[in-house]
Design a protein around this motif. Sequence first.
Motif, PDB file in Angstrom:
ATOM      1  N   CYS A   4       0.843  -1.191   0.000  1.00  0.00           N
ATOM      2  CA  CYS A   4       0.000   0.000   0.000  1.00  0.00           C
ATOM      3  C   CYS A   4       0.882   1.246   0.000  1.00  0.00           C
ATOM      4  O   CYS A   4       1.778   1.379   0.842  1.00  0.00           O
ATOM      5  N   PRO A   5       0.653   2.194  -0.940  1.00  0.00           N
ATOM      6  CA  PRO A   5       1.473   3.405  -0.977  1.00  0.00           C
ATOM      7  C   PRO A   5       1.170   4.372   0.168  1.00  0.00           C
ATOM      8  O   PRO A   5       1.973   5.247   0.468  1.00  0.00           O
ATOM      9  N   THR A   6       0.022   4.244   0.837  1.00  0.00           N
ATOM     10  CA  THR A   6      -0.318   5.173   1.921  1.00  0.00           C
ATOM     11  C   THR A   6       0.133   4.681   3.288  1.00  0.00           C
ATOM     12  O   THR A   6       0.702   5.440   4.060  1.00  0.00           O
ATOM     13  N   CYS A   7      -0.081   3.385   3.592  1.00  0.00           N
ATOM     14  CA  CYS A   7       0.274   2.904   4.936  1.00  0.00           C
ATOM     15  C   CYS A   7       1.375   1.844   4.934  1.00  0.00           C
ATOM     16  O   CYS A   7       1.900   1.513   5.992  1.00  0.00           O
ATOM     17  N   LEU A  11      -0.701  -5.619   0.311  1.00  0.00           N
ATOM     18  CA  LEU A  11      -2.023  -5.625  -0.306  1.00  0.00           C
ATOM     19  C   LEU A  11      -2.511  -7.057  -0.495  1.00  0.00           C
ATOM     20  O   LEU A  11      -1.723  -7.965  -0.746  1.00  0.00           O
ATOM     21  N   ARG A  23      -8.737  -7.035  -8.212  1.00  0.00           N
ATOM     22  CA  ARG A  23      -8.040  -5.880  -7.671  1.00  0.00           C
ATOM     23  C   ARG A  23      -7.232  -6.243  -6.437  1.00  0.00           C
ATOM     24  O   ARG A  23      -7.419  -7.303  -5.837  1.00  0.00           O
ATOM     25  N   PHE A  25      -6.352  -4.775  -2.595  1.00  0.00           N
ATOM     26  CA  PHE A  25      -6.914  -3.837  -1.617  1.00  0.00           C
ATOM     27  C   PHE A  25      -6.101  -3.907  -0.330  1.00  0.00           C
ATOM     28  O   PHE A  25      -5.477  -4.912  -0.020  1.00  0.00           O
ATOM     29  N   CYS A  26      -6.112  -2.790   0.388  1.00  0.00           N
ATOM     30  CA  CYS A  26      -5.406  -2.701   1.656  1.00  0.00           C
ATOM     31  C   CYS A  26      -6.373  -3.072   2.773  1.00  0.00           C
ATOM     32  O   CYS A  26      -7.486  -2.531   2.842  1.00  0.00           O
ATOM     33  N   CYS A  29      -6.596   0.361   5.288  1.00  0.00           N
ATOM     34  CA  CYS A  29      -7.026   1.680   4.835  1.00  0.00           C
ATOM     35  C   CYS A  29      -7.866   1.500   3.572  1.00  0.00           C
ATOM     36  O   CYS A  29      -7.943   0.407   3.026  1.00  0.00           O
ATOM     37  N   TYR A  31      -7.411   2.081   0.476  1.00  0.00           N
ATOM     38  CA  TYR A  31      -6.718   2.041  -0.810  1.00  0.00           C
ATOM     39  C   TYR A  31      -7.116   0.800  -1.613  1.00  0.00           C
ATOM     40  O   TYR A  31      -7.170  -0.311  -1.094  1.00  0.00           O
ATOM     41  N   VAL A  32      -7.410   0.994  -2.927  1.00  0.00           N
ATOM     42  CA  VAL A  32      -7.766  -0.087  -3.849  1.00  0.00           C
ATOM     43  C   VAL A  32      -7.051   0.164  -5.171  1.00  0.00           C
ATOM     44  O   VAL A  32      -6.988   1.291  -5.656  1.00  0.00           O
ATOM     45  N   SER A  33      -6.523  -0.895  -5.761  1.00  0.00           N
ATOM     46  CA  SER A  33      -5.845  -0.806  -7.051  1.00  0.00           C
ATOM     47  C   SER A  33      -6.415  -1.882  -7.977  1.00  0.00           C
ATOM     48  O   SER A  33      -6.248  -3.070  -7.723  1.00  0.00           O
TER      49      SER A  33
END
Length: 112
Positions: A4-7, A11, A23, A25-26, A29, A31-33
């Motif tokens: 995860c780029p934020t926390c 993933l 996808r 997902f974190c 948090c 965040y989803v890619s």
Amino acid sequence: MEFCPTCGNLLQFELPHRDRPSRFFCPSCPYVSNIESKVKIKRKQHLVRKKMEPVFSEEDRKNGPQTDGVTCPHCGYGKAMYHQAQIRSADEPMTTFFWCLNEKCGKNWRED
């Protein structure tokens, strides 16, 4: 593995469901890619086989030492030319390369 780029957590993968693609997902948090299902090839590159020089030249084979104590496994002839090389680690024995001296055969083999 994706993070995860934020926390920075690892993933997790989620399978596609109805109209939603698969996808990452974190779990901690929001965040989803999304994962694209199509692979794009940007360019094709043709590989060219590199010409390799032989380890032992034709001159080495003609002027090399000969032995009578070896029999060709292909034709059974009793004389061969040989060369030795260290192709493995130093604590292993040398590898001996043989060339049959029978004009009709001329095959090569090795003994480790």
